[in-house]
Design an enzyme around this catalytic site. Structure first.
Site, short mmCIF file in Angstrom:
data_model
loop_
_atom_site.label_atom_id
_atom_site.label_comp_id
_atom_site.label_asym_id
_atom_site.label_seq_id
_atom_site.Cartn_x
_atom_site.Cartn_y
_atom_site.Cartn_z
N CYS A 98 -30.89 38.29 58.19
CA CYS A 98 -31.52 37.28 57.34
C CYS A 98 -32.01 37.84 55.99
O CYS A 98 -31.21 38.04 55.10
CB CYS A 98 -32.64 36.60 58.12
SG CYS A 98 -33.07 34.99 57.45
N ARG A 132 -35.49 24.09 54.98
CA ARG A 132 -35.26 25.27 55.81
C ARG A 132 -34.29 24.92 56.94
O ARG A 132 -34.35 23.82 57.50
CB ARG A 132 -36.56 25.80 56.42
CG ARG A 132 -37.54 26.34 55.39
CD ARG A 132 -38.64 27.15 56.03
NE ARG A 132 -38.15 28.44 56.54
CZ ARG A 132 -37.95 29.52 55.76
NH1 ARG A 132 -38.16 29.44 54.47
NH2 ARG A 132 -37.52 30.66 56.27
N HIS A 197 -31.69 35.52 64.24
CA HIS A 197 -32.84 36.19 64.84
C HIS A 197 -32.78 35.98 66.36
O HIS A 197 -31.76 35.56 66.88
CB HIS A 197 -34.14 35.54 64.32
CG HIS A 197 -34.37 35.71 62.85
ND1 HIS A 197 -34.75 36.89 62.27
CD2 HIS A 197 -34.25 34.80 61.85
CE1 HIS A 197 -34.87 36.70 60.96
NE2 HIS A 197 -34.58 35.46 60.68
N1 GLN Z 1 -36.99 34.44 52.87
C1 GLN Z 1 -35.58 34.26 53.22
C2 GLN Z 1 -35.23 32.76 53.42
O1 GLN Z 1 -36.11 31.95 53.64
C3 GLN Z 1 -35.26 35.01 54.49
C4 GLN Z 1 -36.04 34.49 55.70
C5 GLN Z 1 -35.84 35.36 56.95
O2 GLN Z 1 -35.65 36.56 56.89
N2 GLN Z 1 -35.90 34.68 58.14
O3 GLN Z 1 -34.05 32.42 53.38
#
Ligand code: GLN
Length: 246
Positions: A98, A132, A197
């Protein structure tokens, strides 16, 4: 004749900056699956301010991070960018999750408009989207003995692959790189970037063993078969996460 014991040296990049949603569990999985096979393992935490010599490590890992942690991590990664590129070109396996995946690309444009330069090992670029992507992912993979991959994603970044990057997985349930092209992650040589993740490796032991084999084969310049492990519990968890819609 006394055989030299096998050993892998793992560089855990910036656990002080990039470690969210349990990503450290990937390091624990690599360690355990090596120790269960009597393969020596040494994990080095590469924290902010450390410069590395890529020759000192056989496998590299970095986890995810929120935008403000990524700003700090981007500066740190830049200091070691040439060494990491040398290791990538030498075929050393790297798994980046990520936030670090985004910084292994060309750039990450954050939600508040900051353009973070990446180290360009992966030919991808990322721009924060308006919402998101959060949820469980079921994907398929064409380079592993078991084709399914499960994980959890939580990112606003939309990642797009350039012509020198190949997609890592194909999304069946979930969003993946950008919620549009059905790709998840990216690969260059033995560098694997993914949004998954979970952490991703405990529920996908076939992926973990693939990384371990790559590291051993690259280090010892020969094919070293891994002893099979009893992965009954791991695959119970894997199957339980495969989305019914798949
Ligand atoms: N900050 C980055 C995003 O929101 C990565 C987030 C993360 O590592 N889960 O895409």
């Amino acid at each position: 004749m006394q055989k030299t014991p096998l050993k892998l040296r793992v560089a855990h990049l910036y656990p002080d900056l990039l470690n969210i949603y349990g990503d450290m569990g990937n390091i624990a999985t690599i360690e355990k699956r090596l120790k269960w096979r009597d393969i020596e393992v040494e994990v080095s935490k590469i924290t902010a301010g450390t410069t590395i010599n890529a020759d000192d490590y056989d496998l590299f890992f970095a986890g995810g991070g929120q935008d403000n942690q990524q700003i700090l991590a981007a500066n740190e990664l830049m200091k070691n960018g040439m060494e990491l590129m040398k290791a990538a070109q030498a075929g050393k396996p790297m798994l980046v999750i990520c936030g670090s995946y985004q910084l292994f690309g060309k750039y990450y444009l954050t939600a508040d408009g900051q353009k973070l330069r990446g180290i360009s090992i992966l030919d991808v670029h990322t721009e924060a989207g308006d919402s998101r992507f959060i949820g469980n992912v079921t994907a398929v993979c064409d380079f592993l003995p078991i084709r399914t991959i499960v994980g959890f994603e939580n990112h606003s970044g939309l990642t797009y692959l350039g012509e020198d990057a190949e997609p890592l997985f194909k999304v069946k349930v979930g969003y993946g790189n950008n919620g549009a092209d059905k790709t998840e992650g990216a690969r260059f040589n033995n560098v694997f970037g993914t949004y998954l993740h979970g952490p991703v490796l405990p529920k996908n032991p076939h992926f973990c063993d693939y990384l371990i084999e790559l590291a051993l084969n690259t280090k010892y310049n020969c094919k070293i078969p891994l002893l099979p492990l009893n992965d009954e519990i791991e695959y119970y968890a894997h199957e339980a996460r495969i989305c019914a819609k798949y």
